[in-house]
Design an enzyme around this catalytic site. Structure first.
Site, PDB file in Angstrom:
ATOM      1  CG  ASP A  71      -1.746  -1.268   1.180  1.00  0.00           C
ATOM      2  OD1 ASP A  71      -2.389  -1.347   0.434  1.00  0.00           O
ATOM      3  OD2 ASP A  71      -2.245  -1.707   2.568  1.00  0.00           O
TER       4      ASP A  71
HETATM    5  N1  URA Z   1      -0.961  -5.849   4.038  1.00  0.00           N
HETATM    6  C1  URA Z   1      -1.719  -4.656   4.156  1.00  0.00           C
HETATM    7  O1  URA Z   1      -2.869  -4.905   4.638  1.00  0.00           O
HETATM    8  N2  URA Z   1      -0.925  -3.362   3.502  1.00  0.00           N
HETATM    9  C2  URA Z   1       0.628  -4.627   2.615  1.00  0.00           C
HETATM   10  O2  URA Z   1       0.765  -3.075   2.444  1.00  0.00           O
HETATM   11  C3  URA Z   1       0.973  -5.404   2.799  1.00  0.00           C
HETATM   12  C4  URA Z   1       0.611  -6.016   3.345  1.00  0.00           C
END
Ligand code: URA
Length: 239
Positions: free
Chosen positions: A107
């Protein structure tokens, strides 16, 4: 016998532009090999181990790129980022021309270990769910980490749109508001959704390891990248 290739083709394969653009670079004297400008793009070289400079920057020929980046906060993994800069902007421009892509996504607000490559087979092998490559995350939680939270994540939590509960491979409290979670899957916002489903909230997230490859061993500041070594690639390819 080693296969020799003309300099314009070598440069194009390394992301320095179109064939025409690469020929111009050579003719303009911007490409040097062993300290000498090579101005005839038809000159052939064995690409293996070839070291060359373009505009005084030194490169080594690489058939494929295998990179690791310590992803900073506020960067998108998407190749067409919408509201934050893309991680590809942290790499040399010619890597984008080579079609380097992140292996899976983090993310925009997640930091840490991100692999990138232009080798489709590697990307597929690393991101395939069949590979069961464990990924380790460290989450800062809004509420204190309790034994109940750890037990719920290990037992499995029900996520919206998932038919069966999903469990962490392993999970341990690191501090009052910090938890390490190891996952086998790579579902959308998985850590954040699992923490929410277990009654807490993810305030910050870092990926600290992929398989045996540990971010802490890589000596990379946030935003820095480097080529993976043979030994690191072997670690990633271990079963
Ligand atoms: N889980 C999440 O919630 N975000 C990420 O970026 C990776 C794993």
């Amino acid at each position: 016998m080693a296969k020799k290739i003309s300099l314009d083709r070598i440069l194009q394969s390394q992301g320095f532009g179109s064939r025409k653009g690469c020929r111009e670079l050579v003719e303009d004297g911007d490409v040097r090999i062993a300290g000498e400008a090579v101005t005839n793009w038809r000159t052939e070289f064995d690409p293996d181990g070839l070291v060359f400079t373009v505009f005084d920057e030194t490169w080594e020929y690489r058939e494929h790129l295998y990179l690791v980046l310590n992803k900073p906060f506020d960067y998108e993994c998407s190749r067409k980022p919408s509201s934050h800069p893309g991680v590809l902007t942290l790499l040399p421009q010619n890597f984008e021309w080579r079609d380097v892509q992140p292996v899976g996504r983090l993310d925009y607000d997640t930091t840490g270990l991100l692999l990138l490559s232009d080798d489709g087979k590697f990307i597929h092998a690393q991101s395939s769910p069949k590979r069961h490559q464990p990924k380790t995350y460290v989450a800062t939680t809004a509420e204190p980490v309790t034994d109940k939270l750890v037990a719920a994540l290990l037992a499995g939590v029900k996520l919206h749109d998932e038919p069966a509960p999903i469990a962490a491979l392993s999970c341990r409290k690191l501090a009052e508001n910090s938890i390490e979670i190891v996952l086998e899957q790579g579902k959308y916002h998985q850590v954040k959704r699992m923490l929410a489903a277990a009654g807490n909230h993810c305030a910050a997230l870092t990926r600290s390891a992929i398989g045996q490859l540990q971010l802490a061993d890589l000596n990379l500041a946030e935003g820095e990248w480097r080529y993976l070594t043979e030994a690191e690639l072997a670690l990633l390819n271990q079963d």
